[in-house]
Motif scaffolding. Structure first.
Motif, PDB file in Angstrom:
ATOM      1  N   ALA A 365       0.809  -1.216   0.000  1.00 51.42           N
ATOM      2  CA  ALA A 365       0.000   0.000   0.000  1.00 51.42           C
ATOM      3  C   ALA A 365       0.845   1.271   0.000  1.00 51.42           C
ATOM      4  CB  ALA A 365      -0.932   0.010   1.210  1.00 51.42           C
ATOM      5  N   GLY A 366       2.172   1.109  -0.023  1.00 54.19           N
ATOM      6  CA  GLY A 366       3.049   2.271  -0.036  1.00 54.19           C
ATOM      7  C   GLY A 366       3.358   2.834   1.333  1.00 54.19           C
ATOM      8  N   VAL A 367       3.016   2.111   2.396  1.00 61.43           N
ATOM      9  CA  VAL A 367       3.307   2.562   3.756  1.00 61.43           C
ATOM     10  C   VAL A 367       4.730   2.148   4.121  1.00 61.43           C
ATOM     11  CG1 VAL A 367       2.684   2.319   6.195  1.00 61.43           C
ATOM     12  CG2 VAL A 367       0.900   2.454   4.448  1.00 61.43           C
ATOM     13  N   LEU A 368       5.480   3.076   4.662  1.00 68.62           N
ATOM     14  CA  LEU A 368       6.865   2.809   5.065  1.00 68.62           C
ATOM     15  C   LEU A 368       6.884   2.271   6.498  1.00 68.62           C
ATOM     16  CD1 LEU A 368       9.932   3.007   4.477  1.00 68.62           C
ATOM     17  CD2 LEU A 368       9.850   5.323   5.438  1.00 68.62           C
ATOM     18  N   TRP A 369       7.491   1.093   6.652  1.00 64.60           N
ATOM     19  CA  TRP A 369       7.658   0.479   7.970  1.00 64.60           C
ATOM     20  C   TRP A 369       9.130   0.555   8.349  1.00 64.60           C
ATOM     21  CZ3 TRP A 369       3.655  -1.499  10.940  1.00 64.60           C
ATOM     22  CH2 TRP A 369       2.420  -1.574  10.312  1.00 64.60           C
ATOM     23  N   ILE A 370       9.396   0.922   9.595  1.00 67.00           N
ATOM     24  CA  ILE A 370      10.771   1.077  10.073  1.00 67.00           C
ATOM     25  C   ILE A 370      10.943   0.290  11.365  1.00 67.00           C
ATOM     26  CG2 ILE A 370      12.590   2.669  10.762  1.00 67.00           C
ATOM     27  CD1 ILE A 370      11.157   4.866   9.265  1.00 67.00           C
ATOM     28  N   ALA A 371      11.926  -0.586  11.380  1.00 68.17           N
ATOM     29  CA  ALA A 371      12.359  -1.252  12.605  1.00 68.17           C
ATOM     30  C   ALA A 371      13.642  -0.581  13.059  1.00 68.17           C
ATOM     31  CB  ALA A 371      12.582  -2.744  12.359  1.00 68.17           C
ATOM     32  N   MET A 372      13.748  -0.320  14.346  1.00 65.97           N
ATOM     33  CA  MET A 372      14.908   0.437  14.807  1.00 65.97           C
ATOM     34  C   MET A 372      15.286   0.081  16.234  1.00 65.97           C
ATOM     35  SD  MET A 372      13.072   4.152  15.208  1.00 65.97           S
ATOM     36  CE  MET A 372      11.541   3.864  14.325  1.00 65.97           C
ATOM     37  N   LEU A 380       9.078  -1.085  16.284  1.00 64.74           N
ATOM     38  CA  LEU A 380       8.591  -1.144  14.913  1.00 64.74           C
ATOM     39  C   LEU A 380       7.493  -0.101  14.764  1.00 64.74           C
ATOM     40  CD1 LEU A 380       8.444  -2.604  12.120  1.00 64.74           C
ATOM     41  CD2 LEU A 380       6.662  -4.046  13.114  1.00 64.74           C
ATOM     42  N   THR A 381       7.615   0.748  13.748  1.00 61.06           N
ATOM     43  CA  THR A 381       6.623   1.789  13.538  1.00 61.06           C
ATOM     44  C   THR A 381       6.392   1.965  12.048  1.00 61.06           C
ATOM     45  OG1 THR A 381       6.029   4.080  14.102  1.00 61.06           O
ATOM     46  CG2 THR A 381       8.300   3.673  13.436  1.00 61.06           C
ATOM     47  N   ASN A 382       5.305   2.681  11.715  1.00 66.63           N
ATOM     48  CA  ASN A 382       5.032   2.985  10.318  1.00 66.63           C
ATOM     49  C   ASN A 382       4.843   4.482  10.146  1.00 66.63           C
ATOM     50  OD1 ASN A 382       2.600   3.166  11.658  1.00 66.63           O
ATOM     51  ND2 ASN A 382       1.415   2.014  10.159  1.00 66.63           N
ATOM     52  N   ILE A 383       5.111   4.962   8.959  1.00 61.10           N
ATOM     53  CA  ILE A 383       4.989   6.384   8.645  1.00 61.10           C
ATOM     54  C   ILE A 383       3.744   6.545   7.780  1.00 61.10           C
ATOM     55  CG2 ILE A 383       6.132   8.396   7.691  1.00 61.10           C
ATOM     56  CD1 ILE A 383       7.555   7.126  10.112  1.00 61.10           C
ATOM     57  N   VAL A 384       2.667   7.124   8.376  1.00 65.79           N
ATOM     58  CA  VAL A 384       1.388   7.256   7.682  1.00 65.79           C
ATOM     59  C   VAL A 384       0.813   8.640   7.966  1.00 65.79           C
ATOM     60  CG1 VAL A 384       0.857   4.801   7.793  1.00 65.79           C
ATOM     61  CG2 VAL A 384       0.152   6.285   9.653  1.00 65.79           C
ATOM     62  N   PRO A 385      -0.114   9.121   7.105  1.00 63.87           N
ATOM     63  CA  PRO A 385      -0.831  10.372   7.411  1.00 63.87           C
ATOM     64  C   PRO A 385      -1.619  10.226   8.713  1.00 63.87           C
ATOM     65  CG  PRO A 385      -1.137   9.749   5.119  1.00 63.87           C
ATOM     66  CD  PRO A 385      -0.473   8.594   5.784  1.00 63.87           C
ATOM     67  N   ASP A 386      -1.948  11.361   9.320  1.00 62.03           N
ATOM     68  CA  ASP A 386      -2.636  11.348  10.612  1.00 62.03           C
ATOM     69  C   ASP A 386      -3.956  10.597  10.568  1.00 62.03           C
ATOM     70  OD1 ASP A 386      -0.581  12.790  11.652  1.00 62.03           O
ATOM     71  OD2 ASP A 386      -1.555  14.748  11.397  1.00 62.03           O
ATOM     72  N   SER A 387      -4.608  10.555   9.396  1.00 62.09           N
ATOM     73  CA  SER A 387      -5.917   9.908   9.288  1.00 62.09           C
ATOM     74  C   SER A 387      -5.835   8.388   9.251  1.00 62.09           C
ATOM     75  CB  SER A 387      -6.645  10.410   8.028  1.00 62.09           C
ATOM     76  OG  SER A 387      -5.881  10.087   6.871  1.00 62.09           O
ATOM     77  N   GLN A 388      -4.625   7.833   9.100  1.00 64.05           N
ATOM     78  CA  GLN A 388      -4.483   6.388   9.014  1.00 64.05           C
ATOM     79  C   GLN A 388      -3.968   5.816  10.338  1.00 64.05           C
ATOM     80  OE1 GLN A 388      -2.412   4.957   5.550  1.00 64.05           O
ATOM     81  NE2 GLN A 388      -3.128   6.635   4.264  1.00 64.05           N
ATOM     82  N   ARG A 389      -4.046   4.485  10.425  1.00 61.02           N
ATOM     83  CA  ARG A 389      -3.670   3.817  11.670  1.00 61.02           C
ATOM     84  C   ARG A 389      -2.152   3.829  11.858  1.00 61.02           C
ATOM     85  NH1 ARG A 389      -2.460  -1.676  13.029  1.00 61.02           N
ATOM     86  NH2 ARG A 389      -2.521  -2.146  10.804  1.00 61.02           N
ATOM     87  N   ARG A 390      -1.715   4.377  12.960  1.00 60.56           N
ATOM     88  CA  ARG A 390      -0.298   4.434  13.283  1.00 60.56           C
ATOM     89  C   ARG A 390       0.043   3.272  14.218  1.00 60.56           C
ATOM     90  NH1 ARG A 390       3.635   8.548  13.936  1.00 60.56           N
ATOM     91  NH2 ARG A 390       5.637   7.490  14.232  1.00 60.56           N
ATOM     92  N   VAL A 391       1.113   2.582  13.929  1.00 57.88           N
ATOM     93  CA  VAL A 391       1.542   1.448  14.734  1.00 57.88           C
ATOM     94  C   VAL A 391       2.858   1.782  15.408  1.00 57.88           C
ATOM     95  CG1 VAL A 391       2.299  -0.966  14.690  1.00 57.88           C
ATOM     96  CG2 VAL A 391       0.381  -0.236  13.270  1.00 57.88           C
ATOM     97  N   SER A 392       2.949   1.463  16.682  1.00 52.18           N
ATOM     98  CA  SER A 392       4.214   1.597  17.412  1.00 52.18           C
ATOM     99  C   SER A 392       4.308   0.399  18.355  1.00 52.18           C
ATOM    100  CB  SER A 392       4.264   2.896  18.212  1.00 52.18           C
ATOM    101  OG  SER A 392       5.522   3.029  18.853  1.00 52.18           O
ATOM    102  N   LEU A 393       5.209  -0.513  18.023  1.00 47.94           N
ATOM    103  CA  LEU A 393       5.284  -1.809  18.709  1.00 47.94           C
ATOM    104  C   LEU A 393       6.670  -2.011  19.279  1.00 47.94           C
ATOM    105  CD1 LEU A 393       3.898  -4.605  19.251  1.00 47.94           C
ATOM    106  CD2 LEU A 393       4.896  -5.356  17.084  1.00 47.94           C
ATOM    107  N   SER A 394       6.729  -2.423  20.538  1.00 53.48           N
ATOM    108  CA  SER A 394       7.999  -2.753  21.175  1.00 53.48           C
ATOM    109  C   SER A 394       8.467  -4.112  20.693  1.00 53.48           C
ATOM    110  CB  SER A 394       7.858  -2.739  22.697  1.00 53.48           C
ATOM    111  OG  SER A 394       9.064  -3.159  23.312  1.00 53.48           O
ATOM    112  N   LEU A 395       9.728  -4.206  20.295  1.00 56.28           N
ATOM    113  CA  LEU A 395      10.284  -5.458  19.791  1.00 56.28           C
ATOM    114  C   LEU A 395      11.112  -6.200  20.832  1.00 56.28           C
ATOM    115  CD1 LEU A 395      11.412  -4.310  16.226  1.00 56.28           C
ATOM    116  CD2 LEU A 395       9.297  -5.493  16.887  1.00 56.28           C
TER     117      LEU A 395
END
Length: 398
Positions: A365-372, A380-395
């Motif tokens: 879908a063109g969403v950028l996922w970043i593990a860091m 683990l997080t994703n870079i999305v517009p404010d209107s979309q679901r933002r994920v922030s997960l502890s690894l």
């Protein structure tokens, strides 16, 4: 014919005391000399086996490769090579401690680096490398509330601080690769788990495969790995399913005097091009173009930045860079290779916010996922517009 019973018991005894004897040939020789004072030839041959990486190969069931390394690399006669393999096999089998079953309890601890690949089934395959070995885990990106990965140890390389690991998407799955004394190993990721490890790119005589390490599957049935034997110059190992042996080529030099490679990233930038980037221990970043049509890798081009580079990840035709300014930086690989200026990121001002290691990929879908890794903590997080679901997960915890 040399006896196998007493030498194998000596190996077993030393490894019961300290398993790192198998990774330190000189120390092993001294220990064997104490236990086998009248068997100089046996001691010499077993120490030669350790220098050739036989223990590491046998741990992965690669007895044939171990024998070949002894004959071709160490110059042993075939009969002596068979004896060394037999003694080391007996010693390792009896001294190998039972491993815990893979699961959430077999976590990565505090890994030094993270890699990632997005798979066709909608999961993110995460890979860590640290003193506890190489660990893998999956996260379902489509889940409403993604659960933390259940980590599984994939490998425990000797001298883990000098090794590296990477993951490459291969068809609908992925292949995990890591470096060890004997060379570069690989294991396929399957729906039912991780397959058996195999040596795909052997190190040369008297060499070891060290960090950094990167991998890319250009086509089905092939895998190109980029690794180093000395930490200063990259090599390209070409494994092909239709070829009996891997081919290894030296790449153009990237390091200056007294400089070492810290990380390598490789990504597909189009049908006929891939991009390579390296970060060095002096904080420099260099980029190169891999022409897939001509199968040539160009000379490295420095990417001038006013801050130190800590890590780099390939994201298609772009590079994502972690710097000591505290904020990641993303730029177009072709532009940087053409020596166009790269705008630096803003400084965060807080060292605890610095991204120390990262990996990234776009989903369909063109969403950028970043593990860091930030301050020792994995996320683990994703870079999305404010209107979309933002994920922030502890690894993993600090």
């Amino acid at each position: 014919m040399l006896d196998t019973d007493r030498p194998s018991r000596a190996i077993r005894r030393l490894l019961h005391v300290d398993r790192t004897f198998a990774d330190e040939p000189r120390r092993l020789r001294r220990g064997l000399t104490d236990l086998l004072p009248d068997e100089d030839e046996a001691v010499r041959l077993l120490a030669a086996g350790a220098e050739a990486g036989v223990p590491a190969l046998l741990k992965f069931g690669a007895a044939a490769q171990a024998r070949q390394a002894l004959v071709d690399g160490a110059g042993l006669r075939p009969g002596d090579a068979d004896w060394v393999v037999a003694v080391w096999t007996a010693g390792l089998d009896a001294s190998e401690p039972p491993r815990a079953a893979p699961g959430a309890g077999d976590g990565p601890g505090a890994p030094e680096a993270v890699s990632m690949a997005l798979l066709a089934d909608g999961t993110a395959l995460l890979l860590t490398r640290g003193t506890g070995g190489v660990h893998a885990g999956r996260v379902g990106l489509g889940d409403p509330r993604p659960a933390p990965p259940r980590w599984q140890r994939v490998a425990a390389p000797a001298e883990p601080g000098s090794r590296d690991a990477a993951v490459a998407v291969t068809g609908g799955g992925a292949t995990i690769v890591w470096s060890d004394r004997a060379g570069v190993f690989a294991a396929e990721v399957r729906p039912d788990g991780i397959g058996r490890a195999r040596l795909i790119v052997p190190a040369g005589p008297g060499e070891q495969a060290r960090r950094p390490l990167g991998a890319l599957a250009v086509e089905d049935g092939s895998l190109d790995v980029f690794w180093s034997a000395d930490g200063r110059r990259l090599r390209r190992g070409m494994w092909r399913s239709w070829s009996a042996e891997a081919v290894t080529l030296d790449l153009p030099p990237a390091c200056g005097a007294g400089e070492e490679l810290r990380r390598v990233a490789v990504g597909r930038g189009g049908a006929d091009v891939a991009w390579l980037a390296v970060a060095t221990d002096q904080g420099r970043l260099l980029i190169s173009r891999w022409d897939l049509g001509r199968d040539t890798v160009a000379a490295w081009v420095p990417v001038p930045l006013p801050m130190r580079v800590l890590d780099v990840a390939a994201v298609g035709g772009s590079m994502l860079v972690a710097t000591d300014s505290g904020q990641p930086l993303m730029f177009d690989s072709a532009s940087a290779f053409a020596r166009q200026a790269v705008a630096p990121p803003p400084a965060s001002g807080r060292s605890g916010d610095r991204v120390e290691s990262l990996a990234a990929a776009f989903d369909p879908a063109g969403v950028l996922w970043i593990a860091m890794r930030v301050g020792g903590i994995g996320a683990l997080t994703n870079i999305v517009p404010d209107s979309q679901r933002r994920v922030s997960l502890s690894l993993w915890p600090a």
